[in-house]
Design a protein around this motif. Structure first.
Motif, PDB file in Angstrom:
ATOM      1  N   THR A   1       0.857  -1.188   0.000  1.00 18.03           N
ATOM      2  CA  THR A   1       0.000   0.000   0.000  1.00 18.03           C
ATOM      3  C   THR A   1       0.893   1.237   0.000  1.00 18.03           C
ATOM      4  O   THR A   1       1.907   1.298   0.689  1.00 18.03           O
TER       5      THR A   1
ATOM      6  N   GLY B   1      -0.156   4.650   0.386  1.00 19.01           N
ATOM      7  CA  GLY B   1      -0.887   5.854   0.798  1.00 19.01           C
ATOM      8  C   GLY B   1      -1.795   6.338  -0.319  1.00 19.01           C
ATOM      9  O   GLY B   1      -2.519   5.542  -0.919  1.00 19.01           O
TER      10      GLY B   1
ATOM     11  N   ASN C   1      -9.204  -0.271  -1.865  1.00 20.53           N
ATOM     12  CA  ASN C   1      -8.845   1.160  -1.958  1.00 20.53           C
ATOM     13  C   ASN C   1     -10.024   2.043  -1.558  1.00 20.53           C
ATOM     14  O   ASN C   1      -9.853   3.027  -0.835  1.00 20.53           O
TER      15      ASN C   1
HETATM   16  P1  ADP Z   1      -0.975   2.497   6.439  1.00 19.90           P
HETATM   17  O1  ADP Z   1      -2.219   3.047   7.047  1.00 19.90           O
HETATM   18  O2  ADP Z   1      -0.725   1.076   6.817  1.00 19.90           O
HETATM   19  O3  ADP Z   1       0.245   3.363   6.586  1.00 19.90           O
HETATM   20  P2  ADP Z   1      -1.210   3.454   3.693  1.00 19.90           P
HETATM   21  O4  ADP Z   1      -0.874   4.831   4.159  1.00 19.90           O
HETATM   22  O5  ADP Z   1      -0.358   2.886   2.615  1.00 19.90           O
HETATM   23  O6  ADP Z   1      -1.259   2.387   4.859  1.00 19.90           O
HETATM   24  O7  ADP Z   1      -2.742   3.474   3.215  1.00 19.90           O
HETATM   25  C1  ADP Z   1      -3.454   2.291   2.963  1.00 19.90           C
HETATM   26  C2  ADP Z   1      -4.464   2.530   1.881  1.00 19.90           C
HETATM   27  O8  ADP Z   1      -5.353   3.575   2.292  1.00 19.90           O
HETATM   28  C3  ADP Z   1      -3.894   3.011   0.562  1.00 19.90           C
HETATM   29  O9  ADP Z   1      -3.440   1.949  -0.242  1.00 19.90           O
HETATM   30  C4  ADP Z   1      -5.118   3.723  -0.043  1.00 19.90           C
HETATM   31  O10 ADP Z   1      -6.011   2.769  -0.564  1.00 19.90           O
HETATM   32  C5  ADP Z   1      -5.767   4.355   1.199  1.00 19.90           C
HETATM   33  N1  ADP Z   1      -5.322   5.740   1.433  1.00 19.90           N
HETATM   34  C6  ADP Z   1      -4.383   6.177   2.306  1.00 19.90           C
HETATM   35  N2  ADP Z   1      -4.244   7.519   2.258  1.00 19.90           N
HETATM   36  C7  ADP Z   1      -5.127   7.955   1.322  1.00 19.90           C
HETATM   37  C8  ADP Z   1      -5.496   9.237   0.803  1.00 19.90           C
HETATM   38  N3  ADP Z   1      -4.908  10.367   1.234  1.00 19.90           N
HETATM   39  N4  ADP Z   1      -6.471   9.280  -0.164  1.00 19.90           N
HETATM   40  C9  ADP Z   1      -7.084   8.147  -0.601  1.00 19.90           C
HETATM   41  N5  ADP Z   1      -6.775   6.925  -0.134  1.00 19.90           N
HETATM   42  C10 ADP Z   1      -5.821   6.810   0.816  1.00 19.90           C
END
Ligand code: ADP
Length: 298
Positions: free
Chosen positions: A211, A213, A267
């Protein structure tokens, strides 16, 4: 786990005191967040967990009741507190910093997991993370494989796992930081994600989802790769984004969705969750997710 979340205009530097705007005490913890997201997405969820006999345990018990989550495999410790997380959320960016105390979660043993063996025989997916003891994670993965079930490991918070576990994992779902911890490859771009994912495939994992973000989710099984962007939203609190993603992914895969559709559903689940404050309770209901999937990915 219970989250104690402070909302702040900026993260304090060492020695600084910042005047926050709000303290929120609510259900959290990766296992619970993922279970709640999966249940709200339409999954039939059974969770194996452990809590303390303390005031924080009441927060969790109340949550299970509100969500209609089964408490059949939740045990209570006499000697340790309920797990908790101290979370700071920057109100400007929605970014967070977290200190986790596993407490009772660390007491989940192989015996507790085997107490739920009939569920392993019946389930479609075993989803786990690393906020409980490695003994329990390992026991769950082996038991799921005994019955030929699909295993998803969200390797968070990062800790080393025994090398022989990798080949029993059908889907591993690290974020950028966790992918770097496992592989030593810093992950900032899609190309980095491909390299790190390839390294995880070499360790024996069948499918890798990193993932990224707001960039979404990168997938590979060693031959096919794809990046699926999430719907564009205004992030208010990204705590639990990865958890909502895993809950959504588990339900979509359990229903037999192909990987691209499953990543879209995951997502959308996570994107809606970042528009809400909190973690477990930030996850959307299925209808809302389906509407966003149709609208954004049409
Ligand atoms: P974690 O919470 O484990 O750090 P991530 O930051 O990679 O994981 O976020 C996990 C998922 O959440 C991403 O793959 C995406 O689908 C969604 N996501 C995170 N931040 C955003 C954002 N600013 N806008 C839309 N979707 C988001």
């Amino acid at each position: 786990m219970v989250d104690l979340t402070a909302y702040t205009p900026h993260f304090p530097v060492e020695g600084e005191t910042v005047l926050g705007s709000n303290l929120r005490i609510g259900p959290g913890g990766k296992g619970n967040n993922q279970a709640t997201a999966a249940a709200r997405a339409g999954g039939n969820v059974k969770m194996i967990a452990r809590m303390g006999k303390d005031v924080l345990g009441n927060v969790i018990t109340e949550h299970y009741k509100n969500e209609g989550l089964s408490t059949e495999y939740i045990t209570v410790s006499d000697s340790t507190d309920t797990g908790c997380a101290l979370i700071e959320v920057d109100e400007q960016s929605g970014q967070n910093r977290i200190i986790v105390m596993k407490n009772a979660n660390n007491e989940i043993t192989k015996a507790h997991v085997h107490g739920a063996e009939s569920e392993f025989a019946d389930c479609d997916i075993f989803l786990t993370q690393l906020e409980t003891s490695i003994e329990s994670v390992s026991a769950g993965i082996h038991l799921a494989k005994k019955y030929g079930k699909t295993v998803i490991l969200n390797p968070a918070p990062f800790q080393d796992i025994p090398d022989d576990l990798f080949s029993h994992i059908d889907y591993i779902t690290p974020n950028e930081t966790e992918a770097e911890f496992f592989t030593g490859i810093p992950v900032k771009t899609q190309a980095d994600a491909q390299k790190a994912a390839d390294a995880l495939i070499k360790k024996g994992v069948k499918n890798v989802v990193i993932t990224l973000g707001k960039l979404g989710a990168f997938y590979t099984n060693g031959t096919t790769s794809l990046l699926v962007a999430p719907p564009t939203v205004k992030a208010v609190d990204t705590t639990g984004a990865g958890d909502a993603f895993n809950g959504g992914l588990a339900v979509a895969l359990a229903e037999g969705a192909d990987i691209e559709s499953a990543l879209k559903f995951a997502n959308a689940t996570a994107a809606i969750s970042v528009t809400n404050k909190g973690a477990a309770t930030a996850a959307p209901k299925r209808k809302e997710t389906e509407m966003l999937v149709t609208e954004f990915y049409k």
